[in-house]
Design an enzyme around this catalytic site. Structure first.
Site, PDB file in Angstrom:
ATOM      1  N   LYS A 195       0.853  -1.203   0.000  1.00  0.00           N
ATOM      2  CA  LYS A 195       0.000   0.000   0.000  1.00  0.00           C
ATOM      3  C   LYS A 195       0.878   1.239   0.000  1.00  0.00           C
ATOM      4  O   LYS A 195       2.045   1.223   0.384  1.00  0.00           O
ATOM      5  CB  LYS A 195      -0.934   0.019   1.219  1.00  0.00           C
ATOM      6  CG  LYS A 195      -0.228   0.053   2.590  1.00  0.00           C
ATOM      7  CD  LYS A 195       0.179   1.441   3.052  1.00  0.00           C
ATOM      8  CE  LYS A 195       0.943   1.388   4.377  1.00  0.00           C
ATOM      9  NZ  LYS A 195       1.641   2.671   4.686  1.00  0.00           N
ATOM     10  N   ASP A 239      -1.804  -1.733  10.323  1.00  0.00           N
ATOM     11  CA  ASP A 239      -2.048  -1.779   8.879  1.00  0.00           C
ATOM     12  C   ASP A 239      -2.683  -3.089   8.423  1.00  0.00           C
ATOM     13  O   ASP A 239      -3.097  -3.210   7.265  1.00  0.00           O
ATOM     14  CB  ASP A 239      -0.741  -1.580   8.105  1.00  0.00           C
ATOM     15  CG  ASP A 239      -0.222  -0.152   8.178  1.00  0.00           C
ATOM     16  OD1 ASP A 239      -1.017   0.749   8.507  1.00  0.00           O
ATOM     17  OD2 ASP A 239       0.974   0.059   7.915  1.00  0.00           O
TER      18      ASP A 239
END
Length: 363
Positions: free
Chosen positions: A11, A199
């Protein structure tokens, strides 16, 4: 024996703002995360064993394969929550719902995720384990366990602000949900994932979005607003960008960056509302003007190479040039592949100095 192969995606942060510090020491953040077409290959195999065992094989010399590996911890968490391999598919799903549901109820009541959630999970795990007793008081799981073998082929740069480790942990949680027939929903998996890392929930969402048929899960997303410590997710639509990632041959400590942030004056913050609006409408100018990462000024002091890299890339990024997460990776966004390829080509000389230069795109 049951096995599954998954891609676990990196990401980037299209914005990152630190709102404040919680009582547990974690920073409250507001960030827009976007998955990119860069992944690690994860193979997970579960076999019957006398007792639970976990083995992690990884092809990167800087990543440990033992108990300190985040993928190992994710497997350990899942096995502890669902301790009886003799449970049938329906029973597993019921036990899973009880465990995750108790945590969700606690959160809804205003309790703090973390120690409280861990305590709730421990209590509900005991109840789930109790349900494995047979009618005569025996234990269906006696002398029974699972061997979980995890093989990871790393393609995402390590310690780069790209969530490579978190994506691996997400893959393990998703893989065990499938191979153990737990039948958990994606929100329940994210509830478990937040206990492993901030995350991890987003990485669960992005991996599920890209592999819906393999995993049999709906509700994934490749772009989301993340709040809290990163675990409160609001799905957003994705905008296609070509992306050049550039990672210096150094690593930075996320914890050190956030500690240093507390004593740093923040001169500019992202405009999250306008960023989300720009993403929704595909307005590139609005997106560009709203993007910002408040951690840049801190990381650039710890890693001057990242600051030099951003200065070199600025003006070449068609839409924006920014650091991802706590760094040290810097990325540039483009609306066209041709211009992205031109920047990647101009940075080729850095490869001799150990930099990773990757051309990819958003998902």
């Amino acid at each position: 024996m049951s096995s599954i192969q998954l891609k676990t995606y990196a990401k980037i942060n299209l914005s990152l703002d630190a709102i404040g510090v919680r009582e547990d020491g974690y920073h409250e953040i507001e960030t827009v995360m976007q998955a990119v077409d860069l992944w690690d290959e994860l193979e997970l195999t579960v076999s019957p064993a006398l007792q639970d065992r976990i083995a992690v094989e990884i092809d990167h010399p800087e990543v440990p394969g033992g108990e300190s590996n985040i993928a190992y911890r994710a497997a350990e968490k899942m096995l502890s929550l669902f301790p009886n391999p003799a449970l049938g598919e329906t029973d597993c799903a019921d036990a899973a719902g009880a465990i995750v549901g108790a945590t969700a109820v606690a959160d809804a009541a205003g309790t703090t995720a973390g120690a409280t959630a861990a305590t709730d999970a421990a209590g509900t795990t005991a109840k789930a384990a109790e349900s494995t007793k047979t009618a005569d008081g025996g234990d269906k799981s006696q002398n029974s366990g699972r061997e979980v073998r995890i093989k990871i082929e790393k393609k995402i740069p390590v310690a780069a602000g790209l969530a490579g480790g978190s994506s691996n942990a997400a893959g393990v949680i998703l893989g065990l949900n499938k191979t153990l027939n737990l039948g958990l929903r994606i929100d329940e998996l994210c509830e478990i994932g937040k206990e492993i890392g901030a995350d991890v929930p987003f990485c669960i969402m992005s991996a599920a979005a890209m592999q819906e048929e393999v995993l049999g899960l709906k509700g994934g997303t490749a772009c989301a607003l993340a709040e809290g410590i990163g675990e409160i997710l609001t799905p957003l639509r994705s905008v296609l960008f070509w992306t050049v990632l550039a990672k210096p041959p150094v690593s930075v400590s996320t914890a050190e960056v956030y500690r240093a942030l507390d004593g740093t004056e923040i001169s500019r913050r992202p405009d999250t509302t306008n960023l989300i609006s720009g993403i929704a409408s595909g307005n590139m100018q609005k997106i560009k003007s709203a993007m910002c990462n408040v951690l840049e000024s801190v990381t650039f002091k710890l890693c001057p190479q990242s600051e030099s890299l951003k200065k070199r890339m600025e003006g070449r990024g068609e839409i924006a040039v920014m650091m991802s997460g706590s760094g040290p990776t810097v990325y540039a966004l483009f609306g066209s592949r041709r211009r992205a390829e031109a920047l990647a080509s101009s940075l080729r000389d850095l490869k001799k100095q150990g930099f990773r230069i990757i051309l990819t795109k958003t998902l």
